[in-house]
Structures are given as structure tokens and as C-alpha cells.
Design a protein around this motif. Structure first.
Motif, PDB file in Angstrom:
ATOM      1  N   GLY A   1      11.930   1.637   5.593  1.00  0.00           N
ATOM      2  CA  GLY A   1      11.057   2.150   4.552  1.00  0.00           C
ATOM      3  C   GLY A   1      11.658   1.781   3.207  1.00  0.00           C
ATOM      4  N   ILE A   2      10.843   1.172   2.359  1.00  0.00           N
ATOM      5  CA  ILE A   2      11.308   0.860   1.000  1.00  0.00           C
ATOM      6  C   ILE A   2      10.691   1.912   0.112  1.00  0.00           C
ATOM      7  CG2 ILE A   2      11.244  -0.831  -0.870  1.00  0.00           C
ATOM      8  CD1 ILE A   2      11.327  -2.997   1.265  1.00  0.00           C
ATOM      9  N   ARG A   3      11.537   2.651  -0.592  1.00  0.00           N
ATOM     10  CA  ARG A   3      11.054   3.895  -1.172  1.00  0.00           C
ATOM     11  C   ARG A   3      11.749   4.280  -2.459  1.00  0.00           C
ATOM     12  NH1 ARG A   3      12.737   8.042   3.350  1.00  0.00           N
ATOM     13  NH2 ARG A   3      14.829   8.377   2.711  1.00  0.00           N
ATOM     14  N   MET A   4      11.104   5.154  -3.177  1.00  0.00           N
ATOM     15  CA  MET A   4      11.734   5.693  -4.372  1.00  0.00           C
ATOM     16  C   MET A   4      11.500   7.198  -4.423  1.00  0.00           C
ATOM     17  SD  MET A   4      11.442   4.553  -8.308  1.00  0.00           S
ATOM     18  CE  MET A   4      10.295   5.811  -8.809  1.00  0.00           C
ATOM     19  N   PHE A   5      12.553   7.928  -4.732  1.00  0.00           N
ATOM     20  CA  PHE A   5      12.463   9.388  -4.785  1.00  0.00           C
ATOM     21  C   PHE A   5      12.814   9.916  -6.166  1.00  0.00           C
ATOM     22  CE2 PHE A   5      12.537   8.908  -0.246  1.00  0.00           C
ATOM     23  CZ  PHE A   5      11.751   9.960   0.193  1.00  0.00           C
ATOM     24  N   GLN A   6      12.248  11.047  -6.460  1.00  0.00           N
ATOM     25  CA  GLN A   6      12.672  11.794  -7.646  1.00  0.00           C
ATOM     26  C   GLN A   6      13.220  13.133  -7.166  1.00  0.00           C
ATOM     27  OE1 GLN A   6       9.730  12.184 -10.791  1.00  0.00           O
ATOM     28  NE2 GLN A   6      11.062  13.537 -11.993  1.00  0.00           N
TER      29      GLN A   6
ATOM     30  N   ASN B   1       0.837  -1.207   0.000  1.00  0.00           N
ATOM     31  CA  ASN B   1       0.000   0.000   0.000  1.00  0.00           C
ATOM     32  C   ASN B   1       0.870   1.255   0.000  1.00  0.00           C
ATOM     33  OD1 ASN B   1      -2.848  -1.116   0.393  1.00  0.00           O
ATOM     34  ND2 ASN B   1      -1.673  -2.158   1.992  1.00  0.00           N
ATOM     35  N   PRO B   2       1.409   1.606  -1.149  1.00  0.00           N
ATOM     36  CA  PRO B   2       2.350   2.738  -1.198  1.00  0.00           C
ATOM     37  C   PRO B   2       1.666   4.062  -0.861  1.00  0.00           C
ATOM     38  CG  PRO B   2       1.699   2.102  -3.404  1.00  0.00           C
ATOM     39  CD  PRO B   2       1.132   1.061  -2.495  1.00  0.00           C
ATOM     40  N   TYR B   3       2.460   4.970  -0.332  1.00  0.00           N
ATOM     41  CA  TYR B   3       1.944   6.313  -0.022  1.00  0.00           C
ATOM     42  C   TYR B   3       2.971   7.362  -0.410  1.00  0.00           C
ATOM     43  CZ  TYR B   3       4.957   6.078   4.144  1.00  0.00           C
ATOM     44  OH  TYR B   3       6.037   5.960   5.002  1.00  0.00           O
ATOM     45  N   MET B   4       2.459   8.556  -0.646  1.00  0.00           N
ATOM     46  CA  MET B   4       3.346   9.677  -0.961  1.00  0.00           C
ATOM     47  C   MET B   4       4.065  10.086   0.330  1.00  0.00           C
ATOM     48  SD  MET B   4       3.270  10.502  -4.199  1.00  0.00           S
ATOM     49  CE  MET B   4       3.903  12.191  -4.306  1.00  0.00           C
ATOM     50  N   VAL B   5       5.375  10.206   0.245  1.00  0.00           N
ATOM     51  CA  VAL B   5       6.193  10.561   1.402  1.00  0.00           C
ATOM     52  C   VAL B   5       5.791  11.961   1.900  1.00  0.00           C
ATOM     53  CG1 VAL B   5       8.549  11.220   2.046  1.00  0.00           C
ATOM     54  CG2 VAL B   5       8.141   9.085   0.806  1.00  0.00           C
ATOM     55  N   PRO B   6       5.597  12.084   3.223  1.00  0.00           N
ATOM     56  CA  PRO B   6       5.278  13.413   3.754  1.00  0.00           C
ATOM     57  C   PRO B   6       6.429  14.382   3.506  1.00  0.00           C
ATOM     58  CG  PRO B   6       5.489  11.789   5.540  1.00  0.00           C
ATOM     59  CD  PRO B   6       5.630  11.053   4.251  1.00  0.00           C
ATOM     60  N   SER B   7       6.070  15.572   3.040  1.00  0.00           N
ATOM     61  CA  SER B   7       7.070  16.484   2.499  1.00  0.00           C
ATOM     62  C   SER B   7       6.976  17.869   3.116  1.00  0.00           C
ATOM     63  CB  SER B   7       6.841  16.595   0.984  1.00  0.00           C
ATOM     64  OG  SER B   7       7.475  17.733   0.468  1.00  0.00           O
ATOM     65  N   ALA B   8       8.139  18.448   3.390  1.00  0.00           N
ATOM     66  CA  ALA B   8       8.198  19.840   3.832  1.00  0.00           C
ATOM     67  C   ALA B   8       8.500  20.761   2.662  1.00  0.00           C
ATOM     68  CB  ALA B   8       9.249  20.001   4.932  1.00  0.00           C
ATOM     69  N   ASN B   9       8.363  20.222   1.424  1.00  0.00           N
ATOM     70  CA  ASN B   9       8.628  21.050   0.241  1.00  0.00           C
ATOM     71  C   ASN B   9       7.429  21.916  -0.141  1.00  0.00           C
ATOM     72  OD1 ASN B   9      10.374  18.266  -1.357  1.00  0.00           O
ATOM     73  ND2 ASN B   9      11.113  19.724   0.143  1.00  0.00           N
ATOM     74  N   LEU B  10       6.304  21.656   0.448  1.00  0.00           N
ATOM     75  CA  LEU B  10       5.062  22.412   0.256  1.00  0.00           C
ATOM     76  C   LEU B  10       4.443  22.187  -1.126  1.00  0.00           C
ATOM     77  CD1 LEU B  10       3.516  24.056   2.298  1.00  0.00           C
ATOM     78  CD2 LEU B  10       4.514  26.121   1.393  1.00  0.00           C
ATOM     79  N   SER B  11       3.390  21.371  -1.145  1.00  0.00           N
ATOM     80  CA  SER B  11       2.725  21.016  -2.401  1.00  0.00           C
ATOM     81  C   SER B  11       1.826  22.127  -2.928  1.00  0.00           C
ATOM     82  CB  SER B  11       1.870  19.772  -2.166  1.00  0.00           C
ATOM     83  OG  SER B  11       0.886  20.057  -1.184  1.00  0.00           O
ATOM     84  N   GLU B  12       1.423  23.038  -2.063  1.00  0.00           N
ATOM     85  CA  GLU B  12       0.510  24.123  -2.479  1.00  0.00           C
ATOM     86  C   GLU B  12       0.774  25.345  -1.602  1.00  0.00           C
ATOM     87  OE1 GLU B  12      -3.612  23.148  -1.388  1.00  0.00           O
ATOM     88  OE2 GLU B  12      -2.828  21.551  -0.113  1.00  0.00           O
ATOM     89  N   ASN B  13       0.305  26.485  -2.033  1.00  0.00           N
ATOM     90  CA  ASN B  13       0.485  27.702  -1.225  1.00  0.00           C
ATOM     91  C   ASN B  13      -0.151  27.485   0.139  1.00  0.00           C
ATOM     92  OD1 ASN B  13       1.561  28.710  -3.547  1.00  0.00           O
ATOM     93  ND2 ASN B  13      -0.134  30.104  -4.007  1.00  0.00           N
TER      94      ASN B  13
ATOM     95  N   MET C   1       7.742   8.081  -2.992  1.00  0.00           N
ATOM     96  CA  MET C   1       6.731   7.162  -2.466  1.00  0.00           C
ATOM     97  C   MET C   1       7.425   6.078  -1.665  1.00  0.00           C
ATOM     98  SD  MET C   1       3.722   6.652  -5.264  1.00  0.00           S
ATOM     99  CE  MET C   1       2.463   6.384  -4.029  1.00  0.00           C
ATOM    100  N   GLU C   2       6.660   5.500  -0.768  1.00  0.00           N
ATOM    101  CA  GLU C   2       7.231   4.498   0.135  1.00  0.00           C
ATOM    102  C   GLU C   2       6.168   3.465   0.460  1.00  0.00           C
ATOM    103  OE1 GLU C   2       9.627   6.128   3.231  1.00  0.00           O
ATOM    104  OE2 GLU C   2       8.984   4.677   4.725  1.00  0.00           O
ATOM    105  N   ILE C   3       6.611   2.254   0.823  1.00  0.00           N
ATOM    106  CA  ILE C   3       5.641   1.266   1.317  1.00  0.00           C
ATOM    107  C   ILE C   3       5.829   1.114   2.829  1.00  0.00           C
ATOM    108  CG2 ILE C   3       5.353   0.055  -0.871  1.00  0.00           C
ATOM    109  CD1 ILE C   3       7.253  -2.130   0.284  1.00  0.00           C
ATOM    110  N   PRO C   4       4.716   0.998   3.546  1.00  0.00           N
ATOM    111  CA  PRO C   4       4.792   0.977   5.012  1.00  0.00           C
ATOM    112  C   PRO C   4       4.937  -0.420   5.596  1.00  0.00           C
ATOM    113  CG  PRO C   4       2.501   1.136   4.339  1.00  0.00           C
ATOM    114  CD  PRO C   4       3.314   1.061   3.069  1.00  0.00           C
TER     115      PRO C   4
ATOM    116  N   PHE D   1       5.485  -5.945  10.649  1.00  0.00           N
ATOM    117  CA  PHE D   1       5.574  -7.303  10.094  1.00  0.00           C
ATOM    118  C   PHE D   1       6.145  -8.182  11.207  1.00  0.00           C
ATOM    119  CE2 PHE D   1      10.244  -7.170   8.938  1.00  0.00           C
ATOM    120  CZ  PHE D   1      10.469  -5.842   9.250  1.00  0.00           C
ATOM    121  N   ASP D   2       5.871  -9.466  11.124  1.00  0.00           N
ATOM    122  CA  ASP D   2       6.218 -10.353  12.234  1.00  0.00           C
ATOM    123  C   ASP D   2       7.715 -10.648  12.266  1.00  0.00           C
ATOM    124  OD1 ASP D   2       5.698 -12.026  14.448  1.00  0.00           O
ATOM    125  OD2 ASP D   2       5.901 -13.764  13.113  1.00  0.00           O
ATOM    126  N   HIS D   3       8.328 -10.447  13.418  1.00  0.00           N
ATOM    127  CA  HIS D   3       9.770 -10.657  13.565  1.00  0.00           C
ATOM    128  C   HIS D   3      10.103 -11.957  14.291  1.00  0.00           C
ATOM    129  CE1 HIS D   3       9.711  -6.364  12.610  1.00  0.00           C
ATOM    130  NE2 HIS D   3      11.016  -6.360  12.479  1.00  0.00           N
TER     131      HIS D   3
END
Lengths: 570, 246
Positions: A379-384, A198-210, A357-360, A367-369
Motif C-alpha cells: 500500500g502506498i499511503r500517506m497519513f496525518q 484511485n486513492p481511497y480513505m484508509v478504513p479507520s477504527a477511530n470512528l468518523s461519527e457517533n 489515504m492510500e492507492i490500491p 498489478f502484473d508480476h
């Protein structure tokens, strides 16, 4: 002879995120604050020529001047520690804004599991799950107790993101929507969804909108210009103390921010601090600034160094495990990834520091250890991020590293490689710690901090496990060539990894095993507060700034209480 | 538009080839030069080549001997050679870039911790040499020439490309002994400085005409990619340098 200045209620050492947040909160409450910053003044108008990879990324324009001060490093106690003479695995910030000016802006919360990690591990898996030598501790605060401060911090910074159901409960949604989902992120999303994640957009301090924050600070949206990490944001879109908390503090008229003020000693009588001694690195003038409360917020390394050099708090002894200052130094486990080379070209020159994006599913204890030889996760993730050309020379294994073949191949793939990376949690270890170097000194004659650190079995096992999860994602994304790295070398101080250094002045419930309480107030000196990621008893898989910010808000509240009532806050 | 660009690249390469040793010459300039019509050393130019203007910053501020500078130039060209993609290190001005860098804070290690005592470290403790970068470069470049004389009985700049590669490979593999620094550490600096010269903003003297960026289809310093960031197809953009921000 030092020039003694008039006493003030609060002196803060370091004007980055931690110091900036505390300065902002205290001055809003009408308290006079002196902020001391070793580096220079910085404003967005300083970022006019910032799109310069050589000057900022390779010559470290925004980083601490190592000729004045560095640290020494060794992997084990048997080795001779030597100075990190050039950058560098991690990049210490300097100047107003500190590392909060040159960060990428990846801004997470830690998991509820993180704050009670020792108890939860024992409860679920039994005592033997914690190996001998691992210095695992609870934080002395729960996620639920810290949640309001996370919320406050995120609203101040305008964090952009989307909720993740298996993470800690949020009292409010993210203040701004997630960053734009680019074509390559869509590829990652599609691939991971197909694999059942269930991938999600990484929380960002880059500001997506004004966005206008509760302090009335208005900032414009990110332009995806691809100059975040190691750079300042000329738009002020990336949350940075210089465009958020510091202007608010300055507007109150209660903040006396002094640049070129390098604190070299905390003055104290063993129970309480009376102020700090600082040097102007340019003129070499010395000053004593007396204060009722001393706040250290000068990054992990300098917080530890100042306490040890000032002989405040009990220094950690790795032989006995006694003492607290310098203990539980942790880092971030990032040796594993799958690099994919593609036939297609993507617009990879564009990007942002927290565009990913990252998978949680592999984080914390999600997950069971039971049958695994490590705890925590990644976090397994990919950035641009936006690839910049001097550093963007990835070629498949077996390709020459210079000459005709190298040139041709590195150009061919310049806009055609993607990386599924892993960012793993780092557990504290008895033998990984910070103390003072017996040989090397800084330009002021103070011993350098010495780091003794290496990866442990826990880290190697986590790495192997996580690397295996990255390759199928890259295959699903359709890479032509896939290269998976799944092993960790000893920590090498030369190539850049990240600046997620944590611990050394850790928080907890017990003065015997921690240095500060959950308000970051020192057990051994009630009018000294030590803020920053130095307070983390371990490092999670999530970037540290969000948690550092939340703790700083809580600390500010504690300082205010302390100024009114005195005494220990817990 | 695309065709025009391609044509000028080809003629430029041809010119580079015809003019012989580029780093000592006056190649480059491109659009601005042709607009201004400055015809410096015009007799060397063919009618198809763009007209060049004098580049006054192509002079030496660190090296004192031409021979050292030529050895450096030849070595960088082997690391980043001219090919079908476009110019190599010489035509990009990389040797000038390195010369200028060595004369400044990079070469003098102004921002590095250079206090002793100096000890050899492990492979994981970073560079521990007491030498500053300019001293490493100078020693390394002279050693390239010495190796060349001893292995091939000829100057490094006169060797065939493959012979030059053999010498460079010996440095990369630490088969040459330098004083106070490893040959491989010199080689790493040389390699990274060459790439930095090929791809840094042209303000530093390399990446001439932004030709390094053009090869990678890198748009340089743009203020915003808000219009491109969601595009499925690759968007080619005309590159822009910091000069345009002033």
C-alpha cells in the motif's frame, strides 16, 4: 504449590482483541468464561493524563514490562541471539485491551488473493514463481468464507471507510463514513489522481461519527486529538476491546476476568489440554485453572512461546522444514518512502491514527508480476497521525543532527514535512522462524522466545520497486526537497517499525504444514484454540487487526460448536 | 497578543543572558510568576524582565556533584542551543529534566531486560550494555570533562562552544573509549534525553513555560482539533499542558 481452582468450560489467555471478541461471543451464548490477563485493569478513566508523549510514547506506559520478559533476536542462524533489552522495533501490549488499546486503528481486510496465495501464484505465473525457500501456503479458508466474519467484526468496531472496487466484495457498506479529508490528504488525493491512481480513505477504527453497534454499545466520534498509537483513547472513539467487546461480555455476568494472571504453562496429556497454570506477577502466587477448552490469545509471540514451553504441538525445525509451531513468522516490509519538505505550513499537530489515504494499484496481485522479481505488493499511503514534538525532528539529509543548524532546521520543518510511505507484504521464509532461546529466561524461569528473522531477496526487490512509485507522488504534491529511501538494511531490533508480527501458529488445510484449522483449532489438541495474527501463514500489506478480528469471530463460532459436539471442526 | 508574546520572549532571553549560568539560577516562570508578583532574588532582575517565582523542583535528585551537573548542562546547551527561535536546553530546564529522569525508572532501567549474560551484539541487535542509563550518563559526563582537560587543558564548562562541539563530536564518532558502553551510545542517550527535555510536558521539569512547544508552534495537550483539522491555513493555538487538565 499451585492453588487449583474449580474447572470452567473455557479459559482464555489474554484479553486483547482476539480474547475479547471470543469472550464476548461465548458469554453472549451463555457460556461461562474465565479471562486471564497478565497486565492490569484498564478503563477510559485511566486515560485522563494520556496526552503525554514522554510517558506513553517514549517510556512505553502501555507496553509489556521487558524486565520480566522479552525475546531474543538474531538475523540469521549463524548469529548468537541476544535479548531485545529495550524497546524496540515492535511494541508488545499488555493489560486489559492488549495491543487493541494502543493501536492506531488502521483497519483493513486482506485480499481474496491472500487467502489462496500459493494456488493463485502457481495458477497465474507457474510453479517457478515461488522461489526456493519461500514457505508460501494457502490459508485453508477463502475470502468469501471469511467475509461474514469481517462484516461482523467491522460492525462491532464501527469501522469508517469507503469501498474500493478492486478489493474483495463486501456484503455491506462500511458502518460509518470515511474520516475527514484534511488539506494534506487532499494534496495526496489530487497528486495520485493526476498520476492515474484511485486513492481511497484508509478504513479507520477511530470512528468518523457517533455510532451505536449491534451489541448496543454507543461511542462518540474522533476528535483528531493526535494521540492514538501508543496511547489509549480517552473518548472511547478509537475501537478498543475495553469500550466494545469486553463491556458486553462483562454485562452477561458470565465473564470472570482476572488481571495480573500471567499464564506460564498449558497443562495437557499430549492429546488434550486440561487447563493452564498461571502466576500473579505481583504476589507471585500460582494457580491452576482447569478448563474444557483453552484459548490462547496472548499475541503472536506469547502464543508461540506458551506452546513451545508447554511442549504442545510439533516444534518447527528449520533444518528439515518439519514441524509447525514457530514456522512462517512474518513481519511487514516498510523500508521505502519519499519524505517531502514543503515551504507551506500545515496543521500537522492535529491528526488521528487511521487518518490517511492510500492507492490500491500496487497491492496483492492487482498489478502484473510476470516480469517482476517479487510477488505480492504494498500500500502506498500517506497519513496525518498528528506530529508530537519530541519525535518530530525531521531535517533534510546533510543537515547536522544536533546543535544550532539542527535546531533551526527541525523547527523550520516541524509543520512542513509529509511522507509518502509504503507498507509492503511480508512473505514467509524457511529460515525466518520462532523457537525457544537456549540461554535466556524470563522472570518465571521459562525460556525466552527466540526470533530468527531477516529480509529476503523478495523483500529487497519489492522495496526497490515500490520506492520508485513514491517519488513522483511527492513531486506532484509540490515538495521543495524530496528524499526517497529505497533500500532495506537488515532488520534492526532497536528503532520502532511497527507491531505487525504474524505467524508461528499458522492456519491451513493440512496438519503436516499448519498448526490450526480455519476455526483456529489445533490439529494436535482439539480443545485448544490459538487466536491472533499468529494464525496468518503470511502477512499482507494491510494492517493485521481487521483479519485477526474476523478470524476471532469465526473461532468463537467454532468453540461454541466444539463445546456442543466435540471433535475436529473440519 | 502576538506582539506581546514576542516582547516577553525577547526580554526573557535578555534576562537569561544577563543572569549568566541559568541552570544554577532561578530563571523561568513567566506568566504565573508575574501575576503572583513573587520577586525572588529581585536584585538580579531588570525592570523589563518578568518577575519569577522560586522553582523548588529545580534541585538535584540524582547528581551529587555540581560539577557533573554543570558539565551536563553545558553539553545539552550545545546540542540544543539558544538561538533566534528561542531558548536553549539550559533555559528550558533540560538539565533538571535529565537529572530527575536519571533518578527514576528511566535511569534505573526498571522496565528493561537486564539479565545476563551480556555479549556485544551486531549493529542490529540493540543496546547490549550491562550498564544502566544513570551509569552510562555518569561515566559519559566524567569522560567529557576528562577529554576536555586532555585536549584543551581546561574544564568542559570553560571551553568555547566550538571546542565543546569538538569534544562532543569525538563521543558521537566513538573516538573516546568508555567502559561497558560505546561513547556513541552515551552520546545518543544524551541527545535524545536533551530533545525529550526540550519538548516533553513541563510537568517533567523541562520545556519551561512550554517554550519548546512554542518554538515549534505545537499546541501541547489539546482535547480536540475537530475545528482545526480541515483548515487550509496554519492555525496558531495557545499551548496547553497537562497541568491544566487537573
Amino acid at each position: 504449590m499451585a492453588n487449583e481452582l474449580p474447572k470452567v468450560p473455557v479459559v482464555i489467555v489474554g484479553m486483547g482483541w482476539a480474547g475479547g471478541i471470543i469472550a464476548s461471543e461465548l458469554t453472549k451464548a451463555g457460556i461461562e468464561v474465565v479471562g486471564l490477563e497478565r497486565g492490569k485493569e484498564r478503563k477510559t478513566s485511566d486515560y485522563y493524563m494520556v496526552h503525554d508523549e514522554l510517558r506513553y510514547a517514549l517510556r512505553y506506559e502501555m507496553m509489556k514490562d521487558l524486565s520480566k520478559e522479552t525475546l531474543t533476536f538474531r538475523n540469521t542462524e549463524k548469529m548468537r541471539a541476544l535479548p531485545m533489552r529495550t524497546y524496540g522495533t515492535f511494541l508488545d501490549g499488555t493489560g486489559v485491551g492488549g495491543a487493541g488499546s494502543h493501536w492506531n486503528g488502521q483497519n483493513y481486510r486482506f485480499l481474496p488473493y491472500d487467502f489462496e496465495i500459493a494456488s493463485k501464484t502457481v495458477e497465474k505465473y507457474g510453479k517457478n514463481k515461488i522461489p526456493d525457500g519461500m514457505a508460501l501456503q494457502d490459508w485453508g479458508i477463502t475470502y468469501d468464507e471469511l467475509e461474514p466474519y469481517y462484516d461482523k467484526y467491522e460492525k462491532m468496531a464501527g469501522i469508517s471507510g469507503e469501498e474500493v472496487p478492486i478489493y474483495g466484495k463486501r456484503s455491506a457498506p462500511y458502518p460509518t463514513k470515511p474520516m475527514l479529508k484534511t488539506p494534506v490528504l487532499e494534496m495526496f488525493e489530487k497528486a495520485t489522481k493526476k498520476l492515474g491512481y484511485n486513492p481511497y480513505m484508509v478504513p479507520s477504527a477511530n470512528l468518523s461519527e457517533n455510532y451505536t453497534n449491534p451489541d448496543g454499545i454507543a461511542r462518540g466520534a474522533c476528535q483528531y486529538c493526535a494521540f492514538c498509537e501508543r496511547f489509549g483513547c480517552e473518548y472511547g472513539a478509537k475501537a478498543d476491546p475495553i469500550v466494545t467487546v469486553l463491556p458486553v461480555a462483562e454485562k452477561t455476568g458470565k465473564l470472570d476476568l482476572r488481571t495480573h494472571a500471567n499464564v506460564i504453562e498449558i497443562l495437557h496429556d499430549g492429546n488434550k489440554a486440561s487447563g493452564v497454570r498461571y502466576v500473579n506477577p505481583v504476589t507471585r502466587e500460582e494457580f491452576i485453572q482447569p478448563a474444557d477448552v483453552v484459548v490462547l490469545s496472548s499475541y503472536v509471540f506469547n502464543n508461540v512461546k506458551l506452546l513451545l514451553a508447554s511442549n504442545l504441538g510439533k516444534a518447527y525445525d528449520s533444518k528439515t522444514g518439519q514441524g509447525v509451531i514457530g514456522k512462517n513468522y512474518a513481519y511487514q516490509i516498510t523500508g521505502e518512502s519519499s519524505l517531502g519538505f514543503f515551504k507551506d505550513k500545515f496543521n500537522l499537530y492535529a491528526g488521528a491514527g487511521a487518518l490517511g489515504m492510500e492507492i490500491p494499484e500496487y497491492t496483492g496481485d492487482n498489478f502484473d508480476h510476470t516480469d517482476l522479481d517479487f510477488i505480492h505488493g504494498a500500500g502506498i499511503r500517506m497519513f496525518q497521525y498528528g506530529n508530537r514534538p519530541i519525535s518530530n525532528n525531521f531535517v533534510p539529509d546533510g543537515t547536522a543532527t544536533w546543535g544550532k543548524e539542527f535546531k533551526q532546521t527541525s523547527i523550520k520543518y516541524a509543520n512542513s514535512w509529509l511522507k509518502v510511505a509504503v507498507q509492503g507484504a511480508s512473505m514467509p521464509w524457511r529460515t525466518n522462524y520462532l523457537d525457544l532461546d537456549p540461554t535466556y529466561k524470563d522472570t518465571y524461569g521459562v525460556p525466552l522466545l527466540r526470533m530468527t528473522y531477516d529480509y529476503t531477496e523478495q523483500d529487497h526487490n519489492l522495496t526497490k520497486y515500490m520506492a520508485k512509485q513514491t517519488a513522483p507522488i511527492m513531486e506532484e504534491m509540490g515538495a521543495e526537497i524530496i528524499e526517497t529511501t529505497g533500500s532495506l538494511e537488515p532488520l534492526d531490533v532497536a528503532p520502532y517499525i511497527n507491531t505487525h508480527n504474524t505467524g508461528g501458529v499458522i492456519m491451513g488445510e493440512d496438519p503436516a504444514t499448519s498448526a490450526v484449522n480455519s476455526y483456529l483449532q489445533m490439529w494436535d489438541a482439539e480443545n485448544v484454540f490459538v487466536a491472533g495474527a499468529s494464525a496468518f501463514p503470511h502477512n499482507s500489506s494491510f494492517n493485521p487487526t481487521g483479519t485477526l478480528g474476523a478470524l476471532s469471530y469465526r473461532s468463537a463460532e467454532g468453540i461454541e460448536k466444539y463445546l456442543k459436539n466435540g471433535g475436529s471442526l473440519v | 497578543m502576538a506582539n506581546e508574546e514576542k516582547d516577553s520572549k525577547i526580554s526573557r532571553r535578555k534576562f537569561v543572558k544577563n543572569s549568566g549560568y541559568v541552570a544554577g539560577g532561578v530563571v523561568g516562570g513567566g506568566l504565573l510568576g508575574s501575576l503572583l508578583g513573587v520577586n525572588f532574588k529581585g536584585s538580579e532582575q531588570t525592570s523589563t524582565a518578568p518577575v519569577k517565582e522560586a522553582k523548588f523542583n529545580q534541585a538535584l535528585m540524582y547528581f551529587t556533584r555540581q560539577a557533573d551537573f554543570k558539565t551536563l548542562g553545558a553539553a545539552t546547551e550545545r546540542i540544543f542551543p539558544e538561538d533566534d527561535n528561542g531558548p536553549g536546553a539550559l533555559a528550558l530546564g533540560v538539565p533538571y529534566f535529565i537529572d530527575h529522569q536519571l533518578a527514576g525508572s528511566y535511569g534505573r532501567n526498571d522496565q528493561e531486560y537486564m539479565q545476563g549474560p551480556f555479549h556485544d551484539g551486531t549493529a542490529f541487535q540493540g543496546l547490549q550494555s550491562p550498564l544502566k542509563r544513570h551509569e552510562i550518563f555518569m561515566q559519559g559526563i566524567r569522560a567529557l570533562e576528562k577529554e576536555s582537560q586532555s585536549d584543551f587543558n581546561d574544564s568542559f564548562t570553560s571551553l568555547e562552544g566550538e571546542q565543546q562541539d569538538k569534544i562532543l563530536q569525538k563521543f558521537e564518532d566513538d573516538k573516546v573509549k568508555l567502559k561497558g558502553v560505546k561513547a556513541s551510545e552515551f552520546f545518543d542517550l544524551l541527545r535524545s534525553a536533551t530533545l525529550a527535555g526540550a519538548y516533553s510536558d513541563p510537568l517533567y521539569g523541562g520545556n519551561e513555560d512550554m517554550a519548546g512547544w512554542k518554538m515549534k508552534e505545537y499546541p501541547g495537550s489539546q482535547m480536540s482539533y475537530i475545528n482545526e483539522i480541515e483548515e487550509e491555513d496554519f492555525v496558531e493555538m495557545k499551548p496547553s499542558a497537562l497541568h491544566e487538565h487537573l
